[in-house]
Design a protein around this motif. Structure first.
Motif, PDB file in Angstrom:
ATOM      1  N   TYR A   4       0.811  -1.213   0.000  1.00 36.92           N
ATOM      2  CA  TYR A   4       0.000   0.000   0.000  1.00 36.92           C
ATOM      3  C   TYR A   4       0.849   1.268   0.000  1.00 36.92           C
ATOM      4  O   TYR A   4       0.362   2.350   0.317  1.00 36.92           O
ATOM      5  N   ALA A   5       2.095   1.131  -0.381  1.00 41.15           N
ATOM      6  CA  ALA A   5       2.949   2.307  -0.502  1.00 41.15           C
ATOM      7  C   ALA A   5       2.588   3.088  -1.759  1.00 41.15           C
ATOM      8  O   ALA A   5       2.069   2.535  -2.742  1.00 41.15           O
ATOM      9  N   GLU A   6       2.844   4.383  -1.732  1.00 43.42           N
ATOM     10  CA  GLU A   6       2.718   5.191  -2.937  1.00 43.42           C
ATOM     11  C   GLU A   6       3.980   4.987  -3.773  1.00 43.42           C
ATOM     12  O   GLU A   6       5.095   4.974  -3.234  1.00 43.42           O
ATOM     13  N   LEU A   7       3.807   4.810  -5.071  1.00 37.85           N
ATOM     14  CA  LEU A   7       4.930   4.589  -5.979  1.00 37.85           C
ATOM     15  C   LEU A   7       5.160   5.842  -6.811  1.00 37.85           C
ATOM     16  O   LEU A   7       4.212   6.443  -7.321  1.00 37.85           O
ATOM     17  N   LEU A   8       6.403   6.207  -6.948  1.00 38.39           N
ATOM     18  CA  LEU A   8       6.757   7.387  -7.733  1.00 38.39           C
ATOM     19  C   LEU A   8       7.946   7.051  -8.623  1.00 38.39           C
ATOM     20  O   LEU A   8       9.009   6.661  -8.139  1.00 38.39           O
ATOM     21  N   PHE A   9       7.740   7.184  -9.923  1.00 39.63           N
ATOM     22  CA  PHE A   9       8.795   6.913 -10.893  1.00 39.63           C
ATOM     23  C   PHE A   9       9.208   8.235 -11.528  1.00 39.63           C
ATOM     24  O   PHE A   9       8.383   8.938 -12.123  1.00 39.63           O
ATOM     25  N   VAL A  10      10.471   8.587 -11.357  1.00 37.47           N
ATOM     26  CA  VAL A  10      10.968   9.868 -11.865  1.00 37.47           C
ATOM     27  C   VAL A  10      12.030   9.626 -12.926  1.00 37.47           C
ATOM     28  O   VAL A  10      12.734   8.607 -12.910  1.00 37.47           O
ATOM     29  N   ASP A  11      12.152  10.567 -13.857  1.00 36.64           N
ATOM     30  CA  ASP A  11      13.110  10.421 -14.957  1.00 36.64           C
ATOM     31  C   ASP A  11      14.537  10.764 -14.543  1.00 36.64           C
ATOM     32  O   ASP A  11      15.493  10.384 -15.221  1.00 36.64           O
ATOM     33  N   THR A  12      14.696  11.480 -13.451  1.00 34.55           N
ATOM     34  CA  THR A  12      16.023  11.904 -13.002  1.00 34.55           C
ATOM     35  C   THR A  12      16.934  10.709 -12.761  1.00 34.55           C
ATOM     36  O   THR A  12      16.538   9.751 -12.097  1.00 34.55           O
ATOM     37  N   LEU A  13      18.138  10.761 -13.308  1.00 36.64           N
ATOM     38  CA  LEU A  13      19.122   9.716 -13.035  1.00 36.64           C
ATOM     39  C   LEU A  13      19.622   9.877 -11.601  1.00 36.64           C
ATOM     40  O   LEU A  13      19.751  11.002 -11.108  1.00 36.64           O
ATOM     41  N   TRP A  14      19.928   8.760 -10.938  1.00 41.28           N
ATOM     42  CA  TRP A  14      20.278   8.835  -9.525  1.00 41.28           C
ATOM     43  C   TRP A  14      21.417   9.811  -9.219  1.00 41.28           C
ATOM     44  O   TRP A  14      21.342  10.566  -8.240  1.00 41.28           O
ATOM     45  N   PRO A  15      22.508   9.863 -10.010  1.00 43.51           N
ATOM     46  CA  PRO A  15      23.582  10.812  -9.672  1.00 43.51           C
ATOM     47  C   PRO A  15      23.129  12.271  -9.666  1.00 43.51           C
ATOM     48  O   PRO A  15      23.799  13.115  -9.064  1.00 43.51           O
ATOM     49  N   ASP A  16      22.017  12.584 -10.327  1.00 46.21           N
ATOM     50  CA  ASP A  16      21.500  13.950 -10.360  1.00 46.21           C
ATOM     51  C   ASP A  16      20.418  14.191  -9.309  1.00 46.21           C
ATOM     52  O   ASP A  16      19.936  15.320  -9.165  1.00 46.21           O
ATOM     53  N   PHE A  17      20.025  13.164  -8.582  1.00 47.53           N
ATOM     54  CA  PHE A  17      18.979  13.306  -7.573  1.00 47.53           C
ATOM     55  C   PHE A  17      19.555  14.036  -6.363  1.00 47.53           C
ATOM     56  O   PHE A  17      20.672  13.783  -5.937  1.00 47.53           O
ATOM     57  N   ASP A  18      18.775  14.959  -5.814  1.00 44.51           N
ATOM     58  CA  ASP A  18      19.288  15.769  -4.707  1.00 44.51           C
ATOM     59  C   ASP A  18      18.153  16.154  -3.761  1.00 44.51           C
ATOM     60  O   ASP A  18      17.034  15.625  -3.864  1.00 44.51           O
ATOM     61  N   GLY A  19      18.451  17.073  -2.847  1.00 43.13           N
ATOM     62  CA  GLY A  19      17.462  17.486  -1.867  1.00 43.13           C
ATOM     63  C   GLY A  19      16.227  18.101  -2.503  1.00 43.13           C
ATOM     64  O   GLY A  19      15.099  17.877  -2.027  1.00 43.13           O
ATOM     65  N   ALA A  20      16.415  18.882  -3.565  1.00 46.05           N
ATOM     66  CA  ALA A  20      15.271  19.499  -4.242  1.00 46.05           C
ATOM     67  C   ALA A  20      14.389  18.435  -4.886  1.00 46.05           C
ATOM     68  O   ALA A  20      13.154  18.530  -4.839  1.00 46.05           O
ATOM     69  N   ALA A  21      15.021  17.428  -5.490  1.00 53.70           N
ATOM     70  CA  ALA A  21      14.252  16.341  -6.105  1.00 53.70           C
ATOM     71  C   ALA A  21      13.497  15.554  -5.047  1.00 53.70           C
ATOM     72  O   ALA A  21      12.348  15.136  -5.257  1.00 53.70           O
ATOM     73  N   LEU A  22      14.118  15.357  -3.887  1.00 54.85           N
ATOM     74  CA  LEU A  22      13.440  14.669  -2.792  1.00 54.85           C
ATOM     75  C   LEU A  22      12.262  15.498  -2.284  1.00 54.85           C
ATOM     76  O   LEU A  22      11.180  14.960  -2.024  1.00 54.85           O
ATOM     77  N   ALA A  23      12.454  16.791  -2.137  1.00 49.84           N
ATOM     78  CA  ALA A  23      11.378  17.657  -1.680  1.00 49.84           C
ATOM     79  C   ALA A  23      10.203  17.630  -2.650  1.00 49.84           C
ATOM     80  O   ALA A  23       9.034  17.622  -2.235  1.00 49.84           O
ATOM     81  N   ASP A  24      10.505  17.599  -3.948  1.00 53.04           N
ATOM     82  CA  ASP A  24       9.442  17.517  -4.947  1.00 53.04           C
ATOM     83  C   ASP A  24       8.698  16.189  -4.830  1.00 53.04           C
ATOM     84  O   ASP A  24       7.463  16.148  -4.944  1.00 53.04           O
ATOM     85  N   ALA A  25       9.435  15.112  -4.602  1.00 52.44           N
ATOM     86  CA  ALA A  25       8.808  13.797  -4.434  1.00 52.44           C
ATOM     87  C   ALA A  25       7.881  13.794  -3.219  1.00 52.44           C
ATOM     88  O   ALA A  25       6.764  13.255  -3.264  1.00 52.44           O
ATOM     89  N   LEU A  26       8.332  14.409  -2.139  1.00 51.91           N
ATOM     90  CA  LEU A  26       7.514  14.473  -0.928  1.00 51.91           C
ATOM     91  C   LEU A  26       6.274  15.340  -1.144  1.00 51.91           C
ATOM     92  O   LEU A  26       5.197  15.050  -0.615  1.00 51.91           O
ATOM     93  N   ALA A  27       6.419  16.400  -1.939  1.00 54.70           N
ATOM     94  CA  ALA A  27       5.266  17.253  -2.248  1.00 54.70           C
ATOM     95  C   ALA A  27       4.232  16.475  -3.055  1.00 54.70           C
ATOM     96  O   ALA A  27       3.020  16.587  -2.804  1.00 54.70           O
ATOM     97  N   GLN A  28       4.697  15.680  -4.017  1.00 57.07           N
ATOM     98  CA  GLN A  28       3.763  14.855  -4.785  1.00 57.07           C
ATOM     99  C   GLN A  28       3.085  13.827  -3.885  1.00 57.07           C
ATOM    100  O   GLN A  28       1.878  13.587  -3.997  1.00 57.07           O
ATOM    101  N   PHE A  29       3.841  13.243  -2.989  1.00 53.89           N
ATOM    102  CA  PHE A  29       3.280  12.288  -2.030  1.00 53.89           C
ATOM    103  C   PHE A  29       2.196  12.951  -1.181  1.00 53.89           C
ATOM    104  O   PHE A  29       1.136  12.373  -0.917  1.00 53.89           O
ATOM    105  N   GLY A  30       2.456  14.177  -0.759  1.00 51.33           N
ATOM    106  CA  GLY A  30       1.510  14.889   0.090  1.00 51.33           C
ATOM    107  C   GLY A  30       0.196  15.217  -0.594  1.00 51.33           C
ATOM    108  O   GLY A  30      -0.817  15.435   0.079  1.00 51.33           O
ATOM    109  N   ARG A  31       0.214  15.253  -1.946  1.00 54.12           N
ATOM    110  CA  ARG A  31      -1.018  15.570  -2.682  1.00 54.12           C
ATOM    111  C   ARG A  31      -1.868  14.335  -2.980  1.00 54.12           C
ATOM    112  O   ARG A  31      -2.985  14.457  -3.469  1.00 54.12           O
ATOM    113  N   ARG A  32      -1.323  13.176  -2.686  1.00 51.00           N
ATOM    114  CA  ARG A  32      -2.066  11.952  -2.991  1.00 51.00           C
ATOM    115  C   ARG A  32      -3.036  11.607  -1.868  1.00 51.00           C
ATOM    116  O   ARG A  32      -2.801  11.931  -0.707  1.00 51.00           O
ATOM    117  N   GLN A  33      -4.122  10.930  -2.258  1.00 51.49           N
ATOM    118  CA  GLN A  33      -5.105  10.468  -1.292  1.00 51.49           C
ATOM    119  C   GLN A  33      -4.900   8.970  -1.058  1.00 51.49           C
ATOM    120  O   GLN A  33      -5.059   8.177  -1.983  1.00 51.49           O
TER     121      GLN A  33
END
Length: 222
Positions: A187-216
């Motif tokens: 029952y976890a929320e799944l998020l698939f992003v195009d960003t390659l892992w070496p380019d993933f950073d705090g801003a990308a994580l914050a965006d992921a959390l924002a998307q998570f927060g908008r889900r029901q």
């Protein structure tokens, strides 16, 4: 954490360069996760299927793991981070097992965030191992077979002492779980992003959390 090889290929660099940048991303994202209040962060570092990769690449990955443990342990202790490892890491080389054991022991009393590293991990193998443990207990008369339920099965998994999985992120545009936390992701929320892992950073994580927060999250209800 997917996309190290493609990151390197796009820059005409050896795959090892991509893995090195991947380690830097681990540092960035682990710090950002703590700053953003994430209680537990689990990173899929090496799967049980990764042994199929070329021997040289596996050796390089293990070398990077040694480097990470050697250089990050002091920071983990200082920042009150508890290290956990899931997977059959004892199948790795003896010196690496000793380093992992030391890191787990030295951070075991920490009460802050928990960093979980999945090493030589495969979710199907984890589920089979849990089933075997419960079957053995049932055969020995320690538990009744009809008493086995979802909660008891979860307690037999390596993640039994961790909170439920809320969000599973996969980088690099791939849209599959690849044998990662299959039971836990029910029952976890799944998020698939195009960003390659070496380019993933705090801003990308914050965006992921924002998307998570908008889900029901209904968990099967309305």
């Amino acid at each position: 954490m997917d996309g190290n090889g493609r990151w390197a290929k796009a820059r005409r660099l050896p795959r090892l360069a991509g893995h090195k940048q991947g380690v830097e991303a681990v540092r960035r994202v682990s710090k950002a996760a703590r700053e953003q209040g994430i209680e537990v962060l689990t990173l899929y570092a090496f799967s049980s299927e990764n042994w199929r990769r070329p021997e040289e690449e596996v050796r390089d990955l293990m070398g990077l793991l040694r480097h990470f443990l050697k250089n990050e342990l002091k920071d983990l202790v200082a920042e009150n981070v508890r290290l956990r490892v899931i997977g059959d890491y004892r199948a790795l080389s003896g010196d690496l097992v000793a380093m992992i054991d030391e890191a787990i022991a030295r951070t075991s009393v920490n009460t802050g965030a928990t960093l979980v590293i999945a090493l030589n991990y495969g979710a199907q193998a984890e589920i089979v191992a849990a089933a075997r443990r419960l079957a053995t207990a049932a055969t020995a008369g320690e538990i009744a077979p009809d008493a086995i339920d979802e909660a008891m099965f979860s307690d037999a998994l390596t993640t039994h002492d961790l909170p439920p999985l809320d969000l599973l992120i996969r980088t690099s545009g791939e849209q599959r779980l690849s044998n990662f936390l299959l039971w836990q992701a029910a029952y976890a929320e799944l998020l698939f992003v195009d960003t390659l892992w070496p380019d993933f950073d705090g801003a990308a994580l914050a965006d992921a959390l924002a998307q998570f927060g908008r889900r029901q999250r209904r968990f099967g209800g309305l």
